[in-house]
Design a protein around this motif. Structure first.
Motif, PDB file in Angstrom:
ATOM      1  N   SER A   1       0.841  -1.190   0.000  1.00 32.74           N
ATOM      2  CA  SER A   1       0.000   0.000   0.000  1.00 32.74           C
ATOM      3  C   SER A   1       0.876   1.239   0.000  1.00 32.74           C
TER       4      SER A   1
ATOM      5  N   SER B   1      -3.262  -0.776  -8.550  1.00 33.94           N
ATOM      6  CA  SER B   1      -4.601  -0.198  -8.469  1.00 33.94           C
ATOM      7  C   SER B   1      -4.565   0.994  -7.530  1.00 33.94           C
ATOM      8  N   ARG B   2      -5.673   1.715  -7.469  1.00 31.01           N
ATOM      9  CA  ARG B   2      -5.744   2.879  -6.590  1.00 31.01           C
ATOM     10  C   ARG B   2      -7.148   3.032  -6.060  1.00 31.01           C
ATOM     11  N   ASP B   3      -7.235   3.644  -4.905  1.00 31.73           N
ATOM     12  CA  ASP B   3      -8.509   4.003  -4.293  1.00 31.73           C
ATOM     13  C   ASP B   3      -8.472   5.515  -4.123  1.00 31.73           C
ATOM     14  N   THR B   4      -9.133   6.215  -5.031  1.00 29.49           N
ATOM     15  CA  THR B   4      -9.043   7.682  -4.996  1.00 29.49           C
ATOM     16  C   THR B   4      -9.715   8.259  -3.756  1.00 29.49           C
ATOM     17  N   ALA B   5     -10.718   7.588  -3.232  1.00 30.23           N
ATOM     18  CA  ALA B   5     -11.386   8.084  -2.027  1.00 30.23           C
ATOM     19  C   ALA B   5     -10.452   8.018  -0.823  1.00 30.23           C
ATOM     20  N   GLN B   6      -9.628   6.977  -0.782  1.00 26.74           N
ATOM     21  CA  GLN B   6      -8.675   6.814   0.311  1.00 26.74           C
ATOM     22  C   GLN B   6      -7.304   7.416  -0.007  1.00 26.74           C
ATOM     23  N   ASN B   7      -7.139   7.905  -1.238  1.00 29.97           N
ATOM     24  CA  ASN B   7      -5.842   8.449  -1.661  1.00 29.97           C
ATOM     25  C   ASN B   7      -4.719   7.439  -1.442  1.00 29.97           C
ATOM     26  N   THR B   8      -4.999   6.201  -1.815  1.00 26.25           N
ATOM     27  CA  THR B   8      -4.067   5.121  -1.589  1.00 26.25           C
ATOM     28  C   THR B   8      -3.884   4.313  -2.863  1.00 26.25           C
TER      29      THR B   8
ATOM     30  N   TYR C   1      -2.108   0.698  -4.525  1.00 25.99           N
ATOM     31  CA  TYR C   1      -1.780  -0.664  -4.110  1.00 25.99           C
ATOM     32  C   TYR C   1      -0.961  -1.377  -5.181  1.00 25.99           C
TER      33      TYR C   1
END
Length: 121
Positions: A21, A72-79, A81
């Motif tokens: 992460s 991958s990315r989680d834009t809501a979490q600004n993270t 992977y």
């Protein structure tokens, strides 16, 4: 202030999996041009492993990890992977998160501190 913090590294047996992460702060993914994972093995230069663009989420990988790694990315979490499957001893390295941010017509590059991945039986 831009900060990138990697986590998820460790010791795993060949054939195993890890999920790295990269938690980003000080900017949002929507303001970045691309996010990337690099790695550096002992005695070797740092190499780009995988990247994902902001626009369209286009991904790219080096040949040696295609079919095994997924960025991958989680834009809501600004993270961001990096799912790593079927790990091999040659994947052993320190893995770094990198952000390319376009501001005022110039690119700025930021790095995390790295997380160690060791693949060994």
């Amino acid at each position: 202030q831009v900060q990138l913090v990697e986590s998820g590294g460790g010791l795993v047996q060949p054939g195993g999996s890890l999920r790295l992460s990269c938690a980003a702060s000080g900017f949002t993914f929507s303001s970045s041009y691309a996010m990337r994972w690099h790695r550096q093995a002992p005695g070797k230069s740092r190499e780009l492993v995988a990247g994902i663009t902001n626009l369209g989420g286009v991904t790219d990988y080096i040949d040696s990890v295609k079919g095994r790694f997924t960025i991958s990315r989680d834009t809501a979490q600004n993270t961001m992977y990096l799912q790593m499957n079927s790990l091999k001893p040659e994947d052993t390295a320190v893995y770094y998160c990198n952000a390319a941010i376009l501001r005022g017509g110039k690119f700025y590059y930021y790095w995390g501190q790295g997380t160690q991945v060791t693949v060994s039986s």
